[in-house]
Design a protein around this motif. Structure first.
Motif, PDB file in Angstrom:
ATOM      1  N   ILE A  99       0.858  -1.176   0.000  1.00  0.00           N
ATOM      2  CA  ILE A  99       0.000   0.000   0.000  1.00  0.00           C
ATOM      3  C   ILE A  99       0.899   1.233   0.000  1.00  0.00           C
ATOM      4  CG2 ILE A  99      -1.725   1.321   1.300  1.00  0.00           C
ATOM      5  CD1 ILE A  99      -2.802  -1.361   2.346  1.00  0.00           C
ATOM      6  N   GLY A 100       0.501   2.245  -0.744  1.00  0.00           N
ATOM      7  CA  GLY A 100       1.207   3.518  -0.767  1.00  0.00           C
ATOM      8  C   GLY A 100       0.190   4.642  -0.718  1.00  0.00           C
ATOM      9  N   TYR A 101       0.642   5.835  -0.465  1.00  0.00           N
ATOM     10  CA  TYR A 101      -0.284   6.955  -0.299  1.00  0.00           C
ATOM     11  C   TYR A 101       0.450   8.276  -0.474  1.00  0.00           C
ATOM     12  CZ  TYR A 101       2.078   6.143   4.057  1.00  0.00           C
ATOM     13  OH  TYR A 101       3.067   5.896   4.969  1.00  0.00           O
ATOM     14  N   ARG A 118      -5.856   2.087   6.267  1.00  0.00           N
ATOM     15  CA  ARG A 118      -6.649   1.065   6.970  1.00  0.00           C
ATOM     16  C   ARG A 118      -7.810   0.567   6.108  1.00  0.00           C
ATOM     17  NH1 ARG A 118      -5.479   4.457  11.632  1.00  0.00           N
ATOM     18  NH2 ARG A 118      -7.500   5.490  11.389  1.00  0.00           N
ATOM     19  N   VAL A 119      -8.463   1.473   5.376  1.00  0.00           N
ATOM     20  CA  VAL A 119      -9.565   1.054   4.495  1.00  0.00           C
ATOM     21  C   VAL A 119      -9.022   0.166   3.372  1.00  0.00           C
ATOM     22  CG1 VAL A 119     -11.317   1.861   2.851  1.00  0.00           C
ATOM     23  CG2 VAL A 119     -11.051   3.011   5.059  1.00  0.00           C
ATOM     24  N   MET A 120      -7.906   0.556   2.776  1.00  0.00           N
ATOM     25  CA  MET A 120      -7.334  -0.238   1.685  1.00  0.00           C
ATOM     26  C   MET A 120      -6.843  -1.589   2.208  1.00  0.00           C
ATOM     27  SD  MET A 120      -6.925  -0.277  -1.596  1.00  0.00           S
ATOM     28  CE  MET A 120      -6.581   1.229  -2.492  1.00  0.00           C
ATOM     29  N   ALA A 121      -6.255  -1.624   3.402  1.00  0.00           N
ATOM     30  CA  ALA A 121      -5.823  -2.896   3.991  1.00  0.00           C
ATOM     31  C   ALA A 121      -7.033  -3.796   4.217  1.00  0.00           C
ATOM     32  CB  ALA A 121      -5.064  -2.654   5.297  1.00  0.00           C
ATOM     33  N   VAL A 130      -5.702 -11.639   1.028  1.00  0.00           N
ATOM     34  CA  VAL A 130      -4.279 -11.676   1.366  1.00  0.00           C
ATOM     35  C   VAL A 130      -4.106 -11.817   2.878  1.00  0.00           C
ATOM     36  CG1 VAL A 130      -3.653 -10.317  -0.682  1.00  0.00           C
ATOM     37  CG2 VAL A 130      -3.952  -9.172   1.509  1.00  0.00           C
ATOM     38  N   ALA A 131      -2.996 -12.420   3.276  1.00  0.00           N
ATOM     39  CA  ALA A 131      -2.722 -12.652   4.690  1.00  0.00           C
ATOM     40  C   ALA A 131      -2.078 -11.439   5.358  1.00  0.00           C
ATOM     41  CB  ALA A 131      -1.821 -13.874   4.865  1.00  0.00           C
ATOM     42  N   ASN A 132      -1.364 -10.614   4.568  1.00  0.00           N
ATOM     43  CA  ASN A 132      -0.730  -9.424   5.128  1.00  0.00           C
ATOM     44  C   ASN A 132      -0.497  -8.399   4.022  1.00  0.00           C
ATOM     45  OD1 ASN A 132       1.931 -10.097   3.930  1.00  0.00           O
ATOM     46  ND2 ASN A 132       1.829 -11.773   5.394  1.00  0.00           N
ATOM     47  N   VAL A 133      -0.313  -7.175   4.452  1.00  0.00           N
ATOM     48  CA  VAL A 133       0.008  -6.077   3.538  1.00  0.00           C
ATOM     49  C   VAL A 133       1.248  -5.379   4.085  1.00  0.00           C
ATOM     50  CG1 VAL A 133      -2.332  -5.712   2.649  1.00  0.00           C
ATOM     51  CG2 VAL A 133      -1.613  -4.503   4.699  1.00  0.00           C
ATOM     52  N   ILE A 134       1.949  -4.693   3.181  1.00  0.00           N
ATOM     53  CA  ILE A 134       3.180  -4.016   3.578  1.00  0.00           C
ATOM     54  C   ILE A 134       3.168  -2.549   3.149  1.00  0.00           C
ATOM     55  CG2 ILE A 134       4.598  -6.116   3.578  1.00  0.00           C
ATOM     56  CD1 ILE A 134       5.697  -5.234   0.802  1.00  0.00           C
ATOM     57  N   LEU A 135       3.976  -1.782   3.840  1.00  0.00           N
ATOM     58  CA  LEU A 135       4.333  -0.407   3.469  1.00  0.00           C
ATOM     59  C   LEU A 135       5.844  -0.397   3.342  1.00  0.00           C
ATOM     60  CD1 LEU A 135       2.349   1.626   6.186  1.00  0.00           C
ATOM     61  CD2 LEU A 135       1.626   1.166   3.841  1.00  0.00           C
ATOM     62  N   GLU A 136       6.357   0.266   2.330  1.00  0.00           N
ATOM     63  CA  GLU A 136       7.798   0.443   2.185  1.00  0.00           C
ATOM     64  C   GLU A 136       8.084   1.933   2.274  1.00  0.00           C
ATOM     65  OE1 GLU A 136       8.636  -3.437  -0.651  1.00  0.00           O
ATOM     66  OE2 GLU A 136       8.559  -1.471  -1.579  1.00  0.00           O
ATOM     67  N   TRP A 175       7.315  -2.336   6.540  1.00  0.00           N
ATOM     68  CA  TRP A 175       6.390  -2.421   7.656  1.00  0.00           C
ATOM     69  C   TRP A 175       5.272  -3.364   7.245  1.00  0.00           C
ATOM     70  CZ3 TRP A 175       6.253   1.084  12.061  1.00  0.00           C
ATOM     71  CH2 TRP A 175       7.366   1.948  12.126  1.00  0.00           C
ATOM     72  N   GLY A 176       4.757  -4.151   8.166  1.00  0.00           N
ATOM     73  CA  GLY A 176       3.722  -5.120   7.814  1.00  0.00           C
ATOM     74  C   GLY A 176       2.521  -5.065   8.740  1.00  0.00           C
TER      75      GLY A 176
END
Length: 180
Positions: A99-101, A118-121, A130-136, A175-176
């Motif tokens: 996810i990015g923003y 949070r809405v996109m997750a 999906v089991a998890n999402v990340i931010l880089e 970050w996950g």
């Protein structure tokens, strides 16, 4: 067995946390430079700079192409489905569902990025399974670190990602957030 991701819906609108995340529209092109033509966005993101109306048109076209390819969703962050205040992105990548923003400078300090993340997750967990999402993000980007923490993400103990964008070297932390 195909490795092609399932397609995203042709049209999307996600609601929650007092936000409406919606498709970018032709009518948004004129508003996009006020959101994205800013030194912070130029420095911390891969969004092109300077960002003018031609760049907005290119971004709108690219958003539609990435959606059709099933790789990314780029949605306008709004309060009510009206004026765009920023953008939230979901990208299917080899390293995970990212996810990015970016929030326009005039709209910062309202928790828009954290709420949109949070809405996109939630969409990624509930609709994509999906089991998890990340931010880089870069550790020096205090605003993004604050968004990650406010969104419930935790710094993962994985190797840093090093690269160069716009002639500037960067080092990204991952970050996950796991599905609840």
């Amino acid at each position: 067995m195909s490795s092609t991701p399932s397609p995203f819906p042709a049209r999307m609108e996600l609601t929650g946390e007092g936000l409406v995340l919606r498709d970018w529209a032709e009518a948004d092109v004129a508003a996009m430079p006020d959101l994205f033509d800013h030194p912070d966005i130029a420095y911390w993101t891969p969004i092109v700079s300077p960002f003018d109306e031609a760049a907005a048109r290119t971004r709108l076209d690219r958003a539609r192409q990435l959606r059709a390819e099933g790789t990314s969703i780029l949605l306008a962050i709004t309060l009510d489905g009206g004026a765009p205040l920023g953008e939230v992105m979901l990208r299917r990548a080899p390293e995970g569902t990212e996810i990015g923003y970016a929030v326009g400078p005039a709209h910062r300090g309202q928790g828009l990025a954290a709420r949109a993340v949070r809405v996109m997750a939630g969409y990624a967990f509930e609709e994509l399974g999906v089991a998890n999402v990340i931010l880089e993000l870069e550790a020096e980007n205090a605003a993004s670190v604050a968004v990650a923490a406010a969104s419930g993400f935790r710094l993962l103990g994985v190797p840093l990602i090093e690269g160069e964008e716009k002639g500037r070297p960067y080092t990204l932390q991952t970050w996950g957030l796991n599905r609840p």
